[in-house]
Structures are given as C-alpha cells and as structure tokens.
Design a protein around this motif. Structure first.
Motif, PDB file in Angstrom:
ATOM      1  N   HIS B 105      29.745  87.623   9.633  1.00 30.94           N
ATOM      2  CA  HIS B 105      28.520  87.012   9.102  1.00 30.94           C
ATOM      3  C   HIS B 105      29.024  86.069   8.033  1.00 30.94           C
ATOM      4  O   HIS B 105      29.447  86.800   6.988  1.00 30.94           O
ATOM      5  CB  HIS B 105      27.325  87.905   8.775  1.00 30.94           C
ATOM      6  N   SER B 106      28.824  84.872   7.983  1.00 30.16           N
ATOM      7  CA  SER B 106      28.906  84.206   6.710  1.00 30.16           C
ATOM      8  C   SER B 106      27.619  84.163   5.917  1.00 30.16           C
ATOM      9  O   SER B 106      27.620  83.840   4.701  1.00 30.16           O
ATOM     10  CB  SER B 106      29.269  82.617   6.876  1.00 30.16           C
ATOM     11  N   ASP B 108      24.476  86.697   4.581  1.00 33.36           N
ATOM     12  CA  ASP B 108      23.812  88.034   4.810  1.00 33.36           C
ATOM     13  C   ASP B 108      22.287  87.998   5.098  1.00 33.36           C
ATOM     14  O   ASP B 108      21.843  86.747   5.472  1.00 33.36           O
ATOM     15  CB  ASP B 108      23.957  88.938   3.578  1.00 33.36           C
ATOM     16  N   ASP B 126      31.226  83.246  10.020  1.00 33.24           N
ATOM     17  CA  ASP B 126      32.433  82.496   9.754  1.00 33.24           C
ATOM     18  C   ASP B 126      33.530  82.661  10.833  1.00 33.24           C
ATOM     19  O   ASP B 126      34.162  83.462  10.887  1.00 33.24           O
ATOM     20  CB  ASP B 126      32.842  82.979   8.573  1.00 33.24           C
ATOM     21  N   TYR B 148      29.897  93.985   7.226  1.00 36.59           N
ATOM     22  CA  TYR B 148      28.543  93.568   7.251  1.00 36.59           C
ATOM     23  C   TYR B 148      27.865  94.972   7.293  1.00 36.59           C
ATOM     24  O   TYR B 148      27.902  95.737   8.224  1.00 36.59           O
ATOM     25  CB  TYR B 148      28.233  92.685   8.446  1.00 36.59           C
TER      26      TYR B 148
END
Lengths: 131, 395
Positions: B105-106, B108, B126, B148
């Motif tokens: 994940h780019s 949050d 990403d 993550y």
C-alpha cells in the motif's frame, strides 16, 4: 482522542475488560511507531508524518464498532461518494483483522506458554522428554 | 573421486555468493587424501531458483485456507517470521514464502480516507516497489519489504525477506500491473460469486459486535464498483480460476452452505497440463454416488468439458455438492488424471490431513489441493528444465 508524538514507540500487550466482562487480549503488541530506517528502502517514498491514535480501549472489536457507526454516518448523505466508499473499505479491513484475531486466539488456546514455546522451542521451559 | 555434499536447507536460502552471478552459489570443498597430503579443490554449483505464484483474492490475505493447503503440499507448515513483527502478514516455510500484497500500500488507512479511495484502487498501491521487490526475489536477492499493519492501519518498519524456492504473492493486485504479471510463473484467481461472498461474510462478521446484515451488505455494495474495475478484470490473465458458486442441486437455495466449484484451467500454459476426468478433452457429466461413494442429500455431481474463457481455450472441471466421508474421496481421485500426484491417493491423504480446514468437504478444498500439486509439479519441471539448459550451455 489523545494523540502521541510521532516517533514515540509504544509496544503494549494488555488485557482489557469489555462491556461483557470478558478479558480481551490484543492479537499482539501494537507497534505505533511509523518511522523506519529510510536508508534501507530501495526507492524513495515521500512519507507524510501525522499524529497516531493511541491503542483504543477494548481492542479491535471496539474499533470495528466505531468504524461501522462512522461509515453509516458518512454514507447517510451520499452513499456513492468517495468518503463513503473509503469508510466501508475500512470496515471491511478491520472486520478481516478482527476475524484473524479471533482465529488466532482460538488456535493458540490462549496459553501464553504455548505461544512462547512456539517461537522459542529450544529454551529450558519448553523442553519435553519422551521417557 | 566421489565427493559427498552436505548442506542444510538454510544454506540453500543463503544470499551469500562468491561470484558476481546472483543466480548461483558456489561451495568450495577441501578433501585430504590419506595416502598423500595434497588437497583437492572441488567446485560445486548450487543453483537457487525461485518461482513466483500469483494468487488474486478479495480478502483474507496471507492467512487463508488456500495458503495453508498450498504450503502443506510443498512440505512444512507456513508460519509468521520468527522474531519479527507479530503483525507481519508474511508466512514462511521451508520451501515457500507467502507475501501479502497489502504490504505494498502506498497509502495507509488515514491516507486513503483523506484521498477518498479504497485499498482496491491502484492509486493506494505502489506497483513500482512491488515490481522491483518481486523481481529482486526472483533473481535471488533479499529485500526489505514494508509491512502494512491491518490492526493500526499504518505502515510498520520493513522486514527482511530472503528469496525462497516458491514465492507466493497473494492479495488484491497480483496480476494488475503488467510488469508484475510478466514475472509470474503461474497465476490463480479466486472468483467468489456475490451470493457466496455475502454468506461467507455473514459467517465471519456476525460474531463481531456492531455488525448487522445491513452493514455487511452495505460494505460489499460500497466496495463493488472498485472491485469490478480493478480486481475482477485480472481473472482474464489467470492460468487457473477457481469459481465458487451456489449449488444447482438444491432449487432456489439461498443458504450458501452447499457449493458448486469450478476449476477453469487454461490450455497451452508452459509446464502445466490441465486435470481431466475420464477422457482428456471429452465432455463428462458424472454422479459418483452409489456403492463406492456415500452421499446424502443433495448428493454430488461432477462435470468436465472443454470451453472458452475470455477467448482462451480452457478445460473446466466442476464439482457440485459435498463429500460425506473424506476417505471415500479416493474413488473420485482414481477417475481424475493429470493430478501430478507422487503416489496413489495423495490428494485424498492431503484432504484427510486437513479435514478440519474450511471447505474440506466440498470442491474448494479438493481444487485448492489439486492446484497445490500442480504448482509443485510446475516448480520441479522448471528446475529440471533450467538444469538441462545449463548443462547444454556448458557443452
């Protein structure tokens, strides 16, 4: 809701008592530190630092409940807006995490010694003998 | 002069190498002969090969039943990394590492809220980093992978991932980015119908305080546009699709307890031969219930036929209904071919070994196990083929 300064690392594993008077263990220590060694990254990424919410009382179950209420309020006006969709996406993610936490608790049998021995089978406390 | 080689599994996963080549490791052995005091140098090359498997699914990243069946077929139980972040989504066994693509994940959770996007949206992921890291692992280079944290919704400090023999990337987007897609040696898409998805989420979430039928339905409906736009199209690229649908054996069934599962297998995939029932390429409809297979209502029905899927030639194997007694599965297994089993009854043994896993009595457990065997076979074929290619290059 109280906030904690960025970079302050809190690792906590406490027993909370929910409204049903059941002890609820968090799935594991909650690491709130969102800074890391940027030098080890293979690419540069712009990370916007922001305040971190403290670990809520009651563990993840309460977070799920709060997110559902929040999603329902956000979607009351416009159910197809970006805010609404993102709110329900959060509910989905937290519900999955809560489900994993339940499964893990069930699988581990809530015995801290078994959990410790799974990770450290060579220690004296965890030795078993067949004879 | 024969030289015995002793090395541990850990050595095979070592990233230490003595030459500039990142795809092979060299071990120097010294042997002292008793008659003379001369030492001989023996050079042995141990090739570290990594294959990459992509698994697209709607949720349940990294801890799914499918992953546990898969890693069991490959040998050893997959566990979170030892001594690492307890909230890590990664699973590691002797041969396999399972990476959760949510780790790329780019944005949050708070970033996504601010940007008003879901985790299914490519803008929240990403793909450049995903491609670089999967490519590095495939080339035998360790990576510092982000984590993550699904509980806090934030990105935790990264963890070091060593290149395994079999790398599984599981999550929402394993086949979304073309560069990542080209790195995959095999890809699988879990296609859960809306009715089954609803039934499963009720089963999962009604135990959670605050949830209701309305909230579960609202959550699914809110995510559906992004799901249809970014997740569902990936199934056209999958080498195998496992479709999970409500049964057709019970008219107007809406409980979702009995399932119809279809295994859609693409023809012409390298190192992959589709499974078939009775005769390859034929069309079969088979009710195996009788003296050899015990069935209670609503029974079991198998179908097998060639078909077309997104303009691609496929073989479809379908099971509707559920097994009463898993040990009798051997009868069904004996009529399936191209299973890539190593011994008679291996599918049945795997199913019995994990009888407590969800879906063990229906087609999801059966087809997940079969896909696991096909991936193991693919790995062994790929390794053998590369060894042959290297031997020919030397000649």
């Amino acid at each position: 809701m109280a906030t904690i300064a960025t970079g302050l690392n809190i690792a906590t594993q406490r027993v909370f008592v929910t409204s049903e008077n059941r002890p609820v263990c968090l799935a594991g220590p909650v690491h709130l530190n969102n800074s890391w060694n940027l030098g080890s990254r293979t690419t540069n990424r712009m990370m916007k630092l922001q305040p971190i919410k403290a670990a809520p009382e009651g563990g993840i179950s309460d977070v799920v409940e709060k997110s559902i209420k929040e999603a329902q309020e956000t979607c009351a006006g416009d159910p197809v807006s970006g805010e609404c969709v993102a709110a329900w996406d959060e509910v989905e993610e937290l519900s999955a995490a809560a489900s994993h936490a339940r499964d893990k608790k069930k699988a581990d049998g809530s015995d801290p010694l078994e959990e410790y021995c799974k990770d450290n089978p060579e220690t004296n406390e965890c030795r078993t003998y067949d004879n | 002069m024969a030289v015995s080689t002793i090395y541990s599994t850990q050595a095979l996963n070592s990233t230490h190498f003595l030459t500039s080549s990142s795809s092979s490791k060299q071990v120097f052995l010294y042997r002292r002969q008793p008659q003379t005091n001369r030492r001989f140098n023996t050079l042995i090359t141990c090739a570290q090969e990594t294959i990459v498997i992509g698994l697209a699914a709607d949720s349940g990243c990294g801890k799914s039943t499918f992953m546990r069946r898969l890693t069991s077929v490959f040998g050893g139980a997959a566990k979170p990394p030892k001594g690492g972040n307890p909230d890590s989504n990664t699973l590691i066994s002797d041969t396999t590492t399972v990476i959760c693509l949510d780790d790329y994940h780019s944005l949050d959770r708070y970033g996504r809220k601010e940007q008003k996007v879901t985790a299914l949206d490519p803008r929240a992921n990403d793909f450049d980093l995903m491609y670089e890291q999967v490519k590095a692992l495939k080339n035998g280079i360790a990576v510092e992978k982000p984590i993550y944290n699904h509980v806090t919704g934030l990105l935790d400090p990264p963890e070091l991932i060593q290149p395994p023999k079999i790398l599984v990337i599981e999550g929402l987007h394993p086949m979304f980015d073309e560069r990542v897609r080209d790195l995959l040696d095999f890809s699988i898409y879990l296609d859960i119908s809306n009715e089954v998805k609803f039934a499963w989420k009720i089963q999962r979430d009604m135990a959670e305080r605050g949830h209701s039928l309305e909230s579960i339905k609202a959550s699914i409906e809110a995510r559906k546009p992004d799901f249809d736009a970014f997740i569902d199209p990936q199934k056209q690229y999958a080498d195998a699709v496992i479709e999970v649908l409500p049964t057709t054996l019970i008219p107007d069934d809406n409980e979702g307890k009995v399932l119809r599962v279809r295994l859609i297998m693409k023809e012409g995939v390298k190192y992959f031969s589709p499974v078939y029932l009775f005769d390859e390429g034929s069309t079969i409809s088979w009710i195996p219930c009788g003296r050899k297979l015990t069935c209670s209502y609503p029974g079991i029905k198998f179908n097998y036929e060639p078909d077309s899927y997104f303009d691609h030639e496929v073989s479809v194997l379908e099971m509707d209904g559920q097994f009463d007694r898993l040990d009798e599965l051997i009868y069904v297994e004996s009529h399936l071919s191209n299973l890539s089993t190593k011994f008679y009854g291996e599918v049945t043994q795997q199913m019995l070994k994990h009888a407590d896993f969800p879906g063990s009595n229906n087609g999801t457990g059966l087809f997940q196990t079969i896909v696991g065997l096909k991936i193991r076979d693919l790995y062994e074929q790929l390794i053998a083929n590369k060894a042959t290619a290297r031997a020919e290059a030397k000649a």
